[in-house]
Scaffold this motif. Structure first.
Motif, mmCIF file in Angstrom:
data_model
loop_
_atom_site.group_PDB
_atom_site.id
_atom_site.type_symbol
_atom_site.label_atom_id
_atom_site.label_comp_id
_atom_site.label_asym_id
_atom_site.label_seq_id
_atom_site.Cartn_x
_atom_site.Cartn_y
_atom_site.Cartn_z
ATOM 1 N N HIS A 55 0.852 -1.193 0.000
ATOM 2 C CA HIS A 55 0.000 0.000 0.000
ATOM 3 C C HIS A 55 0.887 1.243 0.000
ATOM 4 O O HIS A 55 2.054 1.200 0.424
ATOM 5 C CB HIS A 55 -0.976 0.010 1.189
ATOM 6 N N ILE A 56 0.345 2.333 -0.490
ATOM 7 C CA ILE A 56 1.089 3.584 -0.521
ATOM 8 C C ILE A 56 1.066 4.215 0.871
ATOM 9 O O ILE A 56 -0.003 4.470 1.422
ATOM 10 C CB ILE A 56 0.498 4.556 -1.562
ATOM 11 N N ILE A 57 2.225 4.432 1.421
ATOM 12 C CA ILE A 57 2.353 5.113 2.706
ATOM 13 C C ILE A 57 2.230 6.612 2.478
ATOM 14 O O ILE A 57 1.526 7.307 3.193
ATOM 15 C CB ILE A 57 3.696 4.765 3.382
ATOM 16 N N GLN A 58 2.943 7.089 1.449
ATOM 17 C CA GLN A 58 2.825 8.490 1.072
ATOM 18 C C GLN A 58 3.185 8.654 -0.397
ATOM 19 O O GLN A 58 3.981 7.883 -0.938
ATOM 20 C CB GLN A 58 3.681 9.391 1.949
ATOM 21 N N CYS A 59 2.582 9.644 -1.004
ATOM 22 C CA CYS A 59 2.836 9.984 -2.402
ATOM 23 C C CYS A 59 2.818 11.505 -2.476
ATOM 24 O O CYS A 59 1.766 12.124 -2.307
ATOM 25 C CB CYS A 59 1.755 9.381 -3.294
ATOM 26 N N ARG A 60 3.984 12.093 -2.716
ATOM 27 C CA ARG A 60 4.101 13.547 -2.650
ATOM 28 C C ARG A 60 4.692 14.117 -3.927
ATOM 29 O O ARG A 60 5.590 13.536 -4.533
ATOM 30 C CB ARG A 60 4.988 13.959 -1.480
ATOM 31 N N ALA A 61 4.203 15.278 -4.286
ATOM 32 C CA ALA A 61 4.701 16.029 -5.430
ATOM 33 C C ALA A 61 5.779 17.003 -4.952
ATOM 34 O O ALA A 61 6.225 16.934 -3.800
ATOM 35 C CB ALA A 61 3.553 16.777 -6.097
ATOM 36 N N PHE A 62 6.181 17.908 -5.813
ATOM 37 C CA PHE A 62 7.195 18.896 -5.487
ATOM 38 C C PHE A 62 6.850 19.623 -4.183
ATOM 39 O O PHE A 62 5.687 19.950 -3.938
ATOM 40 C CB PHE A 62 7.320 19.914 -6.631
ATOM 41 N N ALA A 63 7.845 19.843 -3.350
ATOM 42 C CA ALA A 63 7.717 20.573 -2.079
ATOM 43 C C ALA A 63 6.671 19.966 -1.145
ATOM 44 O O ALA A 63 5.988 20.659 -0.408
ATOM 45 C CB ALA A 63 7.424 22.049 -2.326
ATOM 46 N N ASN A 64 6.554 18.636 -1.207
ATOM 47 C CA ASN A 64 5.639 17.901 -0.323
ATOM 48 C C ASN A 64 4.169 18.202 -0.566
ATOM 49 O O ASN A 64 3.325 17.945 0.294
ATOM 50 C CB ASN A 64 6.007 18.147 1.144
ATOM 51 N N GLU A 65 3.859 18.734 -1.728
ATOM 52 C CA GLU A 65 2.469 18.997 -2.070
ATOM 53 C C GLU A 65 1.750 17.680 -2.361
ATOM 54 O O GLU A 65 2.379 16.641 -2.595
ATOM 55 C CB GLU A 65 2.383 19.917 -3.296
ATOM 56 N N ILE A 66 0.448 17.723 -2.353
ATOM 57 C CA ILE A 66 -0.359 16.552 -2.689
ATOM 58 C C ILE A 66 -0.203 16.284 -4.187
ATOM 59 O O ILE A 66 -0.262 17.198 -5.006
ATOM 60 C CB ILE A 66 -1.833 16.785 -2.326
ATOM 61 N N ALA A 74 -1.277 4.597 -7.747
ATOM 62 C CA ALA A 74 -1.758 3.447 -6.966
ATOM 63 C C ALA A 74 -2.207 2.331 -7.891
ATOM 64 O O ALA A 74 -1.934 1.148 -7.622
ATOM 65 C CB ALA A 74 -2.891 3.869 -6.032
ATOM 66 N N GLY A 75 -2.869 2.669 -8.972
ATOM 67 C CA GLY A 75 -3.304 1.661 -9.944
ATOM 68 C C GLY A 75 -2.123 0.930 -10.561
ATOM 69 O O GLY A 75 -2.148 -0.301 -10.723
ATOM 70 N N ILE A 76 -1.072 1.666 -10.891
ATOM 71 C CA ILE A 76 0.126 1.046 -11.470
ATOM 72 C C ILE A 76 0.798 0.141 -10.444
ATOM 73 O O ILE A 76 1.196 -0.984 -10.757
ATOM 74 C CB ILE A 76 1.097 2.132 -11.980
ATOM 75 N N ILE A 77 0.923 0.611 -9.223
ATOM 76 C CA ILE A 77 1.539 -0.214 -8.173
ATOM 77 C C ILE A 77 0.709 -1.465 -7.921
ATOM 78 O O ILE A 77 1.237 -2.580 -7.846
ATOM 79 C CB ILE A 77 1.746 0.609 -6.887
ATOM 80 N N ASN A 78 -0.606 -1.317 -7.810
ATOM 81 C CA ASN A 78 -1.473 -2.482 -7.591
ATOM 82 C C ASN A 78 -1.370 -3.483 -8.726
ATOM 83 O O ASN A 78 -1.361 -4.692 -8.491
ATOM 84 C CB ASN A 78 -2.926 -2.041 -7.395
ATOM 85 N N ALA A 79 -1.278 -2.993 -9.953
ATOM 86 C CA ALA A 79 -1.181 -3.878 -11.111
ATOM 87 C C ALA A 79 0.164 -4.604 -11.164
ATOM 88 O O ALA A 79 0.290 -5.621 -11.860
ATOM 89 C CB ALA A 79 -1.398 -3.086 -12.397
#
Length: 90
Positions: A55-66, A74-79
């Motif tokens: 499972h994804i613990i965290q997924c962050r964009a630039f500067a810790n943005e959502i 998540a779909g790619i990781i699950n697949a």
């Protein structure tokens, strides 16, 4: 999406993305895998997943943005859980 493979890369990604994956020493965390996601040549996210259940613990964009692509990531990781698990054993 690919793994971050060297300690140097953790620091480089941390600096370029203004996140703490290098300085917080994510490379020492047991039971997790840190990945980075790109669209073309642009990094869009840094992802930390659990190696227990992927499972994804965290997924962050630039500067810790959502990250706006979290659901797609998540779909790619699950697949690809089976492939990740196979490489974990290697």
């Amino acid at each position: 999406i690919h793994s971050i493979d060297t300690i140097d890369d953790y620091y480089k990604i941390g600096e370029s993305q203004s996140i703490c994956c290098g300085t917080a020493k994510y490379f020492l965390k047991e039971g997790t895998l840190t990945l980075t996601a790109y669209i073309g040549n642009k990094q869009i996210a840094t992802i930390e997943i659990s190696l227990d259940d992927y499972h994804i613990i965290q997924c962050r964009a630039f500067a810790n943005e959502i990250c706006e692509y979290t659901e797609q990531i998540a779909g790619i990781i699950n697949a690809n859980k089976k492939m990740i698990a196979e490489r974990k054993r290697a």
